[in-house]
Structure formats: structure tokens, C-alpha cells
Design an enzyme around this catalytic site. Structure first.
Site, PDB file in Angstrom:
ATOM      1  N   LYS A 190      29.947  -6.775   1.332  1.00 29.79           N
ATOM      2  CA  LYS A 190      28.979  -6.158   0.469  1.00 29.79           C
ATOM      3  C   LYS A 190      27.536  -5.921   1.201  1.00 29.79           C
ATOM      4  O   LYS A 190      26.852  -6.889   1.762  1.00 29.79           O
ATOM      5  CB  LYS A 190      28.369  -7.203  -0.703  1.00 29.79           C
ATOM      6  CG  LYS A 190      27.728  -6.327  -1.852  1.00 29.79           C
ATOM      7  CD  LYS A 190      27.058  -7.327  -2.630  1.00 29.79           C
ATOM      8  CE  LYS A 190      25.327  -7.542  -1.798  1.00 29.79           C
ATOM      9  NZ  LYS A 190      24.556  -6.487  -1.605  1.00 29.79           N
ATOM     10  N   GLY A 221      26.389  -3.258  -4.534  1.00 31.65           N
ATOM     11  CA  GLY A 221      25.303  -3.655  -5.848  1.00 31.65           C
ATOM     12  C   GLY A 221      24.286  -4.568  -5.273  1.00 31.65           C
ATOM     13  O   GLY A 221      24.262  -4.764  -4.065  1.00 31.65           O
ATOM     14  N   GLY A 223      22.119  -8.011  -4.895  1.00 33.28           N
ATOM     15  CA  GLY A 223      22.524  -9.448  -4.560  1.00 33.28           C
ATOM     16  C   GLY A 223      22.512 -10.375  -5.529  1.00 33.28           C
ATOM     17  O   GLY A 223      23.477 -10.853  -5.670  1.00 33.28           O
ATOM     18  N   GLY A 227      26.217  -9.608  -5.291  1.00 36.52           N
ATOM     19  CA  GLY A 227      26.421 -10.715  -4.145  1.00 36.52           C
ATOM     20  C   GLY A 227      26.671 -12.038  -4.670  1.00 36.52           C
ATOM     21  O   GLY A 227      27.458 -12.813  -3.938  1.00 36.52           O
ATOM     22  N   GLU A 265      22.900 -16.278   9.267  1.00 39.86           N
ATOM     23  CA  GLU A 265      22.030 -15.472  10.546  1.00 39.86           C
ATOM     24  C   GLU A 265      20.765 -15.255   9.785  1.00 39.86           C
ATOM     25  O   GLU A 265      20.795 -14.265   8.899  1.00 39.86           O
ATOM     26  CB  GLU A 265      22.750 -14.378  11.093  1.00 39.86           C
ATOM     27  CG  GLU A 265      24.086 -14.509  11.668  1.00 39.86           C
ATOM     28  CD  GLU A 265      24.155 -15.709  12.774  1.00 39.86           C
ATOM     29  OE1 GLU A 265      23.079 -15.715  13.525  1.00 39.86           O
ATOM     30  OE2 GLU A 265      25.059 -16.280  13.218  1.00 39.86           O
ATOM     31  N   CYS A 299      15.558  -9.540  13.727  1.00 35.26           N
ATOM     32  CA  CYS A 299      15.259 -10.729  13.282  1.00 35.26           C
ATOM     33  C   CYS A 299      15.003 -11.452  14.906  1.00 35.26           C
ATOM     34  O   CYS A 299      14.298 -12.693  14.990  1.00 35.26           O
ATOM     35  CB  CYS A 299      16.308 -11.448  12.763  1.00 35.26           C
ATOM     36  SG  CYS A 299      18.030 -11.073  13.066  1.00 35.26           S
ATOM     37  N   GLU A 399       7.799 -15.283   9.818  1.00 31.68           N
ATOM     38  CA  GLU A 399       8.347 -14.092  10.049  1.00 31.68           C
ATOM     39  C   GLU A 399       7.548 -12.935   9.425  1.00 31.68           C
ATOM     40  O   GLU A 399       7.531 -12.840   8.062  1.00 31.68           O
ATOM     41  CB  GLU A 399       9.885 -14.134   9.718  1.00 31.68           C
ATOM     42  CG  GLU A 399      10.791 -12.595  10.332  1.00 31.68           C
ATOM     43  CD  GLU A 399      12.115 -12.946  10.188  1.00 31.68           C
ATOM     44  OE1 GLU A 399      12.565 -13.076   8.725  1.00 31.68           O
ATOM     45  OE2 GLU A 399      13.017 -12.712  11.133  1.00 31.68           O
TER      46      GLU A 399
HETATM   47  P1  ADP Z   1      16.643  -8.731   3.041  1.00 35.34           P
HETATM   48  O1  ADP Z   1      15.468  -8.812   2.223  1.00 35.34           O
HETATM   49  O2  ADP Z   1      16.632  -8.849   4.541  1.00 35.34           O
HETATM   50  O3  ADP Z   1      17.470  -7.671   2.459  1.00 35.34           O
HETATM   51  P2  ADP Z   1      18.142 -10.630   1.348  1.00 35.34           P
HETATM   52  O4  ADP Z   1      18.479 -12.132   1.720  1.00 35.34           O
HETATM   53  O5  ADP Z   1      17.264 -10.463   0.102  1.00 35.34           O
HETATM   54  O6  ADP Z   1      17.337 -10.123   2.686  1.00 35.34           O
HETATM   55  O7  ADP Z   1      19.483  -9.926   1.374  1.00 35.34           O
HETATM   56  C1  ADP Z   1      20.470  -9.675   2.310  1.00 35.34           C
HETATM   57  C2  ADP Z   1      21.710  -9.677   1.514  1.00 35.34           C
HETATM   58  O8  ADP Z   1      22.170 -10.693   0.603  1.00 35.34           O
HETATM   59  C3  ADP Z   1      21.735  -8.352   0.803  1.00 35.34           C
HETATM   60  O9  ADP Z   1      22.957  -7.665   0.766  1.00 35.34           O
HETATM   61  C4  ADP Z   1      21.371  -8.765  -0.420  1.00 35.34           C
HETATM   62  O10 ADP Z   1      21.727  -7.866  -1.620  1.00 35.34           O
HETATM   63  C5  ADP Z   1      22.279 -10.045  -0.696  1.00 35.34           C
HETATM   64  N1  ADP Z   1      21.755 -11.237  -1.765  1.00 35.34           N
HETATM   65  C6  ADP Z   1      20.487 -11.223  -2.163  1.00 35.34           C
HETATM   66  N2  ADP Z   1      20.433 -12.167  -2.955  1.00 35.34           N
HETATM   67  C7  ADP Z   1      21.755 -12.649  -3.106  1.00 35.34           C
HETATM   68  C8  ADP Z   1      22.206 -13.794  -3.994  1.00 35.34           C
HETATM   69  N3  ADP Z   1      21.661 -14.616  -4.662  1.00 35.34           N
HETATM   70  N4  ADP Z   1      23.719 -13.942  -3.889  1.00 35.34           N
HETATM   71  C9  ADP Z   1      24.365 -13.142  -2.887  1.00 35.34           C
HETATM   72  N5  ADP Z   1      23.791 -12.117  -2.163  1.00 35.34           N
HETATM   73  C10 ADP Z   1      22.544 -12.056  -2.149  1.00 35.34           C
END
Ligand code: ADP
Length: 494
Positions: A190, A221, A223, A227, A265, A299, A399
Site C-alpha cells: 500500500k 487508499g 493510511g 493502511g 524504517e 530520512c 526531523e
Molecule cells: P509520511 O507523512 O511520511 O507519509 P506516514 O507515517 O503518515 O508518513 O505515512 C506513511 C505510510 O503509512 C503511508 O502509506 C500512509 O498511508 C500509511 N499510514 C498512515 N497512517 C496509517 C495507519 N494508521 N495504519 C496504517 N498505515 C498508515
């Protein structure tokens, strides 16, 4: 690597993204492109024009379930596929990806701001290096380890959920997928909803490579719903996540419900330690190229330059000269060296840090929170240099994820190491010094997963990952592959 990549430099942008690659409505499940029934899509915004230029689909929990079930069903067949066959399939993926490098770089430039010329080389470099390494490992003779009458069997963990962010949107999916497939696992990926296009181009390459259905699946879709549904699915055996520390922490909690494995990561606040005046010029040049890579959205970026106290002003001046030579502009322009940030939200976040740094009393040498001159659209942040930064300031601890460098002074190598290790992160670090053995001693003392001593190059075959709140587990090389296996002891009686 540069010889191998020379054909890529000669390519032209004639190989542009097609309309069908900009309007994505289907996801890849069980070997087929499937349109989610409710047909909802999410706009993808061009970070230079600030307008929607593409769209990506979003799935419901039904498609998440279909994708994970397909991966679970394909699991046993893929785990028992001979290593040589897995290698030849990864080779096909590599070939199909190679045809798409230009378009991946174009998508990356528009959805996340990476200058196209750098993006083309970076895409090809890292993703291919990982695929090549996995192919090489699989092609080497493999002998199962034995301890007396005990077989140590390395078993694939099963279904891997690969959840990735927007900053390196194709290579992060490629790294996780190549390593998991090499280990005999199946994958549901995803990508970030902010920058899905290049991940879809990766899925196109896998689809063209004709892997067995269900071995690789791509859903899409947001997160918090898609996610989250993927990470909490009972048939997902391991979550491999790259992204923010906050989401990583949340996913670790999600995985704990069913004791699923996690590889995280996360963020970083990496330091370059300079030990003496003779090393300053080379070290500053290296720091700047790292700090400004992908417009500061990396990063592992070296965002703290730690130099002997008496050299702080000189170092900041050198850094400012390099920052001043950046060519800001359209990331699709071959001459651009620094593009916009990914979004208005991200730009505001970075500007907030800059304002805060000024309030905290750091000396602003270049840049600042105002829009760079002459750029009236695009999510730009001016290349920014702070000097005389104290280690406890927020800009030295957190960061920022934009083109912002902090210059700090140290009173000797032990003090420099204490500064380098004085954040909650431990992703990368660097040291430069004329005394090679002292430089190596300091390099070993820097508590980070990836350390460069006197310009040592990043090695994509070596383990990559963070200490402390930069992450858990390793990617790349055989360590990245082992992350997706479980050793089991099978003891045989006489
Ligand atoms: P960034 O701001 O660097 O994108 P995030 O950690 O918000 O960092 O997002 C990284 C990935 O994690 C994206 O694919 C996002 O959709 C997903 N993501 C964000 N929140 C969740 C969650 N609660 N569960 C699973 N995946 C998530």
C-alpha cells in the site's frame, strides 16, 4: 554503478507518462487489475503547479481482504518455488521496471518534487541494486545449515504488508517487495495516498513480468482506513513499514494484538562530524548533497553539521555558498537541482520549524520561512542554513524533512560524538577527519545504523535501518531478506 547507468542518462523525456498512468482507477489483486465497486479516487496534486494532475483509487475493506487472502493463498506455492525460478522472475521484474524508469522519475517529480535528473538515476540505482542483490543471493548455491542432528530451516514468514511513504515512492516498494519475494513471502503493498503513481508503475512492471497470481498485490487508499485495515488483517504475518515515527509506533501496537512481526524504517536527525580544518571542505560538500537530496525529504539526510567550535562560521559560510548555487524550479526541468516540497502541509511544517529556530536564537545565515524569490507557485522552501545552533534546540532535535541545515560547534571528538548521539534517532551518521584511525573510532562511536567514514559510499548490499526511534529491523542485502524469514530448529533422532 555509473557505467551501468550511463544508458539511463542518455534517455530523453520522450517516454512520458500516459493518460492511463495518470488516471488510476484499478488495483492489482490476485494477478488482475480490479476496479473497486464504489469507484472512489483520490486526487494527486502536482507540487509545482499546486493543481490536481492525476488520481489514484482507494479501496474498501473488501478489497483489502481479497488482496490479503490472495497473498495467503499464493503463499505455499511461492515458498516452494525453487530459488532459481524466483530469481528469474525477479529478473523479469527488473527488465519490466527498466522500461519505466523515465516515467517513474516523471511521476516522482510531479507527485513529490524530486528533480527529474536526480530522480532518474536514483530510481534506477537503488531499486535495481536491490533486485540484483536478491537475484544474486537466490542464484548462489544454498545449503541448509545443520547443527549436529538439527536442521536450521529458514522459513518465509508468510504474507507481508508493505506500507510506504511518499518521499521515495517507488524504490521503497521495490526494496520491500524484492526482499520479501526473494525470501519466499508474498506481498500486499500500500503506497502513500499522496504519491501513488510511481508505485502503480512498479505494479505494472510486476504485472508484465507475469508472476504467479497473488504473489504481489497492490492496493491503495488512505493510511487511517486502508493502511489500518491491511496492518490489522489477521492473515498478515509481517508489517514492513517506512514512514513517520508516530505511525510506526501505532503500527507496532496494531501488530502486538496478534504478535505479528514488524520492520520499521522511521525518521532521523543525522549528523556529520568534522574532526579538523583540513576535512572541512569535503565534509561540507558531502553534507550539503545529503541534506538537500530530494529537497530535504530524505530520512537519512545529514541535517546537523558538527564542526570544531572555531570553525562554525567558516563551515556555515561554505554551506551557504553551496546552498546558494542550488537551482530551484520546476522539478521536470533537467537543470533543476531543488524542487518544491510534497505538499502545502509539509511546507508549512518546515516553515514552522524555521520560525521556531529563529525564536530559539539560532543564527539564520541563509533562507528562512519566506517563499524563495521569483517562485510564485509550488510548495518551495528556501534552502536554509542555521549556525551556532545549540544541541537542545528543537531544530537540532527534531526531523524537519525540508532543506534546512543546522551547524553546531564541538570542543573535541568525544563532545562531537555526544552531540551526534544526543537525539532520539539513530538512522545515519558521518565523520570526516585526516587521521583515518581516529575517524574510524568516531564512526564506530556514532550510534546509527548506517555510518560513513571519510566519504565512504552508501552500500546497497549492506544492512540498512535505524537504532532507537529510527526503527526496528533491517532492509537491504541478505539482512533485508532474512527479515522476512523465521529460523526453525528441526532435530532428527538416530
Ligand atoms: P509520511 O507523512 O511520511 O507519509 P506516514 O507515517 O503518515 O508518513 O505515512 C506513511 C505510510 O503509512 C503511508 O502509506 C500512509 O498511508 C500509511 N499510514 C498512515 N497512517 C496509517 C495507519 N494508521 N495504519 C496504517 N498505515 C498508515
Amino acid at each position: 554503478m555509473s557505467d551501468q547507468l550511463s544508458h539511463i542518462d542518455k534517455r530523453t523525456t520522450a517516454n512520458r507518462l500516459q493518460e492511463s498512468e495518470l488516471r488510476r482507477t484499478a488495483v492489482f489483486i490476485d494477478g488482475n487489475w480490479i476496479e473497486p465497486p464504489d469507484g472512489r479516487t483520490i486526487d494527486v496534486v502536482d507540487c509545482y503547479t499546486e493543481t490536481a494532475f492525476a488520481e489514484g483509487p482507494t479501496v474498501s475493506v473488501d478489497e483489502v481482504d481479497r488482496a490479503v487472502t490472495a497473498a495467503a493463498t499464493a503463499g505455499s506455492g511461492w515458498a516452494h518455488t525453487p530459488r532459481s525460478v524466483r530469481a528469474s522472475m525477479l529478473q523479469r521484474v527488473r527488465e519490466c521496471l527498466d522500461e519505466r524508469v523515465d516515467r517513474i522519475a516523471e511521476a516522482w517529480a510531479r507527485e513529490a518534487g524530486m528533480p527529474i535528473a536526480v530522480g532518474r538515476r536514483s530510481t534506477a540505482g537503488l531499486a535495481f541494486a536491490v533486485l540484483d542483490e536478491m537475484i544474486d543471493i537466490l542464484e548462489r548455491p544454498h545449503v541448509e545449515e545443520r547443527l549436529d542432528r538439527t536442521i536450521v530451516a529458514q522459513e518465509p514468514v508468510g504474507v507481508v504488508a508493505a506500507i510506504t511513504p511518499w518521499n521515495y515512492p517507488m524504490s521503497q516498494i521495490a526494496i520491500k517487495t524484492a526482499s520479501a519475494l526473494a525470501a519466499g513471502c508474498t506481498v500486499v503493498a500500500k503506497p502513500s495516498e499522496v504519491a501513488p503513481l510511481s508505485a502503480f508503475l512498479f505494479a505494472d512492471a510486476v504485472a508484465d513480468a507475469d508472476l504467479p497470481p497473488g504473489v504481489f498485490n497492490l492496493i491503495a487508499g488512505e493510511g487511517h482506513d486502508v493502511g489500518q485495515a491491511l496492518a490489522s488483517h489477521p492473515l498478515v504475518d509481517a508489517i514492513s513499514f517506512t514512514g513517520s515515527t508516530a505511525t510506526g509506533r501505532h503500527l507496532m501496537r496494531t501488530a502486538s494484538d496478534r504478535i505479528a512481526r514488524v520492520t520499521l524504517e522511521l525518521g532521523g536527525k543525522s549528523a556529520m562530524v568534522v574532526l579538523d580544518e583540513e576535512s572541512l571542505e569535503a565534509a561540507v560538500a558531502r553534507t550539503m548533497s545529503s541534506c538537500f537530496m530530494n529537497n530535504g525529504q530524505t530520512c537519512t539526510a545529514l541535517t546537523r553539521l558538527v564542526v570544531p567550535e572555531r570553525l562554525v562560521d567558516e563551515a556555515a559560510g561554505m554551506a551557504a555558498a553551496i546552498a546558494n548555487s542550488q537551482i530551484l524550479g520546476d522539478p521536470l526541468d533537467e537543470a533543476t537541482t531543488m524542487g518544491p516540497l510534497v505538499s502545502a502541509t509539509q511546507r508549512e511544517r518546515v516553515r514552522h520549524y524555521i520560525r521556531h529556530g529563529i525564536q530559539e536564537g539560532a543564527q539564520l545565515i541563509l533562507g528562512g520561512a519566506d517563499a524563495p524569490e521569483g517562485l510564485n507557485h509550488g510548495y518551495f522552501v528556501a534552502p536554509t542554513i542555521f549556525s551556532h545552533v545549540a544541541t537542545d534546540m528543537q531544530i537540532a532535535q527534531e526531523e524537519i524533512f525540508g532543506p534546512v541545515l543546522c551547524v553546531l560547534g564541538h570542543s573535541g571528538s568525544d563532545h562531537a560524538v555526544a552531540i551526534a548521539n544526543g537525539t532520539r534517532y539513530g538512522l545515519a551518521g558521518s565523520v570526516w577527519g585526516t587521521d583515518a584511525s581516529e575517524a574510524l573510532r568516531v564512526g564506530r562511536a556514532i550510534r546509527a545504523g548506517t555510518v560513513s567514514v571519510n566519504g565512504g559510499a552508501f552500500n546497497p548490499r549492506a544492512p540498512y535501518g535505524g537504532l532507537r526511534q529510527s526503527g526496528l529491523g533491517r532492509e537491504l542485502g541478505r539482512w533485508g531478506m532474512d527479515e522476512f524469514t523465521e529460523p526453525r530448529a528441526i532435530s532428527v533422532g538416530d
